[in-house]
Scaffold this motif. Structure first.
Motif, PDB file in Angstrom:
ATOM      1  N   GLN A  37       0.836  -1.207   0.000  1.00 26.87           N
ATOM      2  CA  GLN A  37       0.000   0.000   0.000  1.00 26.87           C
ATOM      3  C   GLN A  37       0.871   1.257   0.000  1.00 26.87           C
ATOM      4  OE1 GLN A  37      -0.303  -2.535   2.137  1.00 26.87           O
ATOM      5  NE2 GLN A  37      -2.416  -3.244   2.158  1.00 26.87           N
ATOM      6  N   ARG A  38       1.914   1.263   0.805  1.00 29.64           N
ATOM      7  CA  ARG A  38       2.820   2.415   0.858  1.00 29.64           C
ATOM      8  C   ARG A  38       3.539   2.596  -0.469  1.00 29.64           C
ATOM      9  NH1 ARG A  38       4.990   1.010   6.949  1.00 29.64           N
ATOM     10  NH2 ARG A  38       3.179   1.910   8.029  1.00 29.64           N
ATOM     11  N   GLN A  39       3.908   1.481  -1.109  1.00 24.00           N
ATOM     12  CA  GLN A  39       4.564   1.562  -2.413  1.00 24.00           C
ATOM     13  C   GLN A  39       3.628   2.166  -3.458  1.00 24.00           C
ATOM     14  OE1 GLN A  39       6.851  -1.879  -3.792  1.00 24.00           O
ATOM     15  NE2 GLN A  39       6.882  -2.617  -1.675  1.00 24.00           N
ATOM     16  N   ILE A  40       2.352   1.768  -3.434  1.00 25.83           N
ATOM     17  CA  ILE A  40       1.375   2.303  -4.383  1.00 25.83           C
ATOM     18  C   ILE A  40       1.211   3.807  -4.176  1.00 25.83           C
ATOM     19  CG2 ILE A  40      -1.092   2.317  -4.980  1.00 25.83           C
ATOM     20  CD1 ILE A  40      -1.055  -0.747  -4.441  1.00 25.83           C
ATOM     21  N   ILE A  41       1.107   4.227  -2.922  1.00 19.69           N
ATOM     22  CA  ILE A  41       0.942   5.651  -2.614  1.00 19.69           C
ATOM     23  C   ILE A  41       2.189   6.430  -3.027  1.00 19.69           C
ATOM     24  CG2 ILE A  41       0.719   7.299  -0.706  1.00 19.69           C
ATOM     25  CD1 ILE A  41      -1.188   5.136   0.591  1.00 19.69           C
ATOM     26  N   LEU A  42       3.360   5.891  -2.757  1.00 22.78           N
ATOM     27  CA  LEU A  42       4.599   6.548  -3.162  1.00 22.78           C
ATOM     28  C   LEU A  42       4.688   6.645  -4.685  1.00 22.78           C
ATOM     29  CD1 LEU A  42       7.288   7.800  -2.389  1.00 22.78           C
ATOM     30  CD2 LEU A  42       8.253   5.496  -2.337  1.00 22.78           C
ATOM     31  N   GLN A  43       4.239   5.609  -5.377  1.00 19.96           N
ATOM     32  CA  GLN A  43       4.286   5.612  -6.844  1.00 19.96           C
ATOM     33  C   GLN A  43       3.430   6.740  -7.418  1.00 19.96           C
ATOM     34  OE1 GLN A  43       6.384   3.475  -8.601  1.00 19.96           O
ATOM     35  NE2 GLN A  43       5.900   4.905 -10.247  1.00 19.96           N
ATOM     36  N   VAL A  44       2.338   7.087  -6.733  1.00 21.13           N
ATOM     37  CA  VAL A  44       1.500   8.213  -7.175  1.00 21.13           C
ATOM     38  C   VAL A  44       2.347   9.482  -7.266  1.00 21.13           C
ATOM     39  CG1 VAL A  44      -0.401   9.740  -6.494  1.00 21.13           C
ATOM     40  CG2 VAL A  44      -0.674   7.265  -6.331  1.00 21.13           C
ATOM     41  N   PHE A  45       3.210   9.706  -6.290  1.00 19.17           N
ATOM     42  CA  PHE A  45       4.042  10.913  -6.294  1.00 19.17           C
ATOM     43  C   PHE A  45       5.153  10.832  -7.329  1.00 19.17           C
ATOM     44  CE2 PHE A  45       1.889  11.203  -2.283  1.00 19.17           C
ATOM     45  CZ  PHE A  45       1.573  12.540  -2.234  1.00 19.17           C
ATOM     46  N   ILE A  46       5.688   9.641  -7.539  1.00 23.64           N
ATOM     47  CA  ILE A  46       6.709   9.468  -8.570  1.00 23.64           C
ATOM     48  C   ILE A  46       6.096   9.731  -9.943  1.00 23.64           C
ATOM     49  CG2 ILE A  46       8.198   7.773  -9.696  1.00 23.64           C
ATOM     50  CD1 ILE A  46       8.615   6.554  -6.824  1.00 23.64           C
ATOM     51  N   GLY A  59      -2.889  27.269   3.108  1.00 17.68           N
ATOM     52  CA  GLY A  59      -3.924  28.075   3.709  1.00 17.68           C
ATOM     53  C   GLY A  59      -5.333  27.733   3.278  1.00 17.68           C
ATOM     54  N   ASP A  60      -5.512  26.596   2.621  1.00 22.04           N
ATOM     55  CA  ASP A  60      -6.859  26.215   2.175  1.00 22.04           C
ATOM     56  C   ASP A  60      -7.463  25.106   3.031  1.00 22.04           C
ATOM     57  OD1 ASP A  60      -5.313  24.072   1.364  1.00 22.04           O
ATOM     58  OD2 ASP A  60      -5.945  24.121  -0.733  1.00 22.04           O
ATOM     59  N   GLY A  61      -6.821  24.807   4.172  1.00 17.05           N
ATOM     60  CA  GLY A  61      -7.352  23.798   5.078  1.00 17.05           C
ATOM     61  C   GLY A  61      -6.961  22.373   4.731  1.00 17.05           C
ATOM     62  N   ARG A  62      -6.191  22.189   3.661  1.00 17.38           N
ATOM     63  CA  ARG A  62      -5.758  20.845   3.267  1.00 17.38           C
ATOM     64  C   ARG A  62      -4.241  20.831   3.132  1.00 17.38           C
ATOM     65  NH1 ARG A  62      -8.862  18.782  -1.917  1.00 17.38           N
ATOM     66  NH2 ARG A  62      -7.276  20.095  -2.822  1.00 17.38           N
ATOM     67  N   SER A  63      -3.612  19.880   3.785  1.00 16.46           N
ATOM     68  CA  SER A  63      -2.173  19.716   3.589  1.00 16.46           C
ATOM     69  C   SER A  63      -1.950  19.159   2.197  1.00 16.46           C
ATOM     70  CB  SER A  63      -1.596  18.758   4.626  1.00 16.46           C
ATOM     71  OG  SER A  63      -1.694  19.317   5.907  1.00 16.46           O
ATOM     72  N   ARG A  64      -0.869  19.588   1.588  1.00 18.53           N
ATOM     73  CA  ARG A  64      -0.477  19.082   0.275  1.00 18.53           C
ATOM     74  C   ARG A  64       0.911  18.473   0.428  1.00 18.53           C
ATOM     75  NH1 ARG A  64      -3.913  21.709  -3.930  1.00 18.53           N
ATOM     76  NH2 ARG A  64      -5.414  22.744  -2.604  1.00 18.53           N
ATOM     77  N   TYR A  65       1.203  17.524  -0.432  1.00 19.60           N
ATOM     78  CA  TYR A  65       2.468  16.806  -0.362  1.00 19.60           C
ATOM     79  C   TYR A  65       3.090  16.738  -1.742  1.00 19.60           C
ATOM     80  CZ  TYR A  65       0.450  15.196   4.039  1.00 19.60           C
ATOM     81  OH  TYR A  65      -0.125  15.147   5.283  1.00 19.60           O
ATOM     82  N   GLU A  66       4.416  16.672  -1.751  1.00 18.36           N
ATOM     83  CA  GLU A  66       5.161  16.428  -2.978  1.00 18.36           C
ATOM     84  C   GLU A  66       6.439  15.684  -2.612  1.00 18.36           C
ATOM     85  OE1 GLU A  66       6.726  19.845  -5.047  1.00 18.36           O
ATOM     86  OE2 GLU A  66       7.179  20.855  -3.179  1.00 18.36           O
ATOM     87  N   LEU A  67       7.049  15.039  -3.615  1.00 20.38           N
ATOM     88  CA  LEU A  67       8.311  14.355  -3.370  1.00 20.38           C
ATOM     89  C   LEU A  67       9.340  15.352  -2.863  1.00 20.38           C
ATOM     90  CD1 LEU A  67       8.736  11.979  -6.436  1.00 20.38           C
ATOM     91  CD2 LEU A  67       8.325  11.325  -4.063  1.00 20.38           C
TER      92      LEU A  67
END
Length: 149
Positions: free
Chosen positions: A22-31, A78-86
């Motif tokens: 599951q973690r690999q799939i989620i990480l692949q989304v960012f890749i 500042g929109d109430g949602r954390s965002r993530y990137e590699l």
């Protein structure tokens, strides 16, 4: 940062975690979406297409873990949602962001125009600055074009 599986597995092992499928799939989304700033909901919508058994809670937990391990960079626009990137940044300063107030699009720019100012502040205040963030809020080209029509 290098994102090959063997180095990631080692990083997880050092902290007593496992690099689960599951973690690999989620990480692949960012890749696969380099340069995009994805929320947990964005990631969940993408992974549901591949693996419908990954729940939103799993996505949230995984994003927090990947952020703790410095694999992902967590940002608040500042929109109430954390965002993530590699977290591919090898320099001490991060890139900066342009944030559209209409559609929420986030555009990166890497020009570090504040370096002289930062050095002056550090010298005058006897303060060691390790980072800064710049966010500009406005309207992207697409939203401006739509409003002109």
């Amino acid at each position: 940062m290098n994102f090959d599986l063997s180095s990631l597995r080692q990083k997880f092992r050092e902290r007593d975690y496992k690099l689960t499928p599951q973690r690999q799939i989620i990480l692949q989304v960012f890749i696969d979406n380099r340069g995009k700033h994805l929320s947990a909901e964005d990631v969940h919508n993408i992974v549901r297409q591949q693996s419908s058994d990954i729940g939103l809670a799993t996505v949230y937990r995984t994003l927090e873990l990947l952020s703790e391990l410095d694999v992902l960079q967590k940002m608040d626009f500042g929109d109430g949602r954390s965002r993530y990137e590699l977290n591919e940044n090898t320099s001490p300063h991060h890139h900066h962001h342009l944030i559209c107030l209409t559609c929420g699009k986030v555009i990166e720019f890497a020009d570090d125009l504040l370096e002289d100012l930062e050095n002056m502040i550090a010298k005058n205040s006897n303060f060691t600055i390790i980072d800064h963030q710049v966010k500009f809020y406005g309207y992207c080209q697409e939203c401006r074009n739509k409003s002109e029509v």
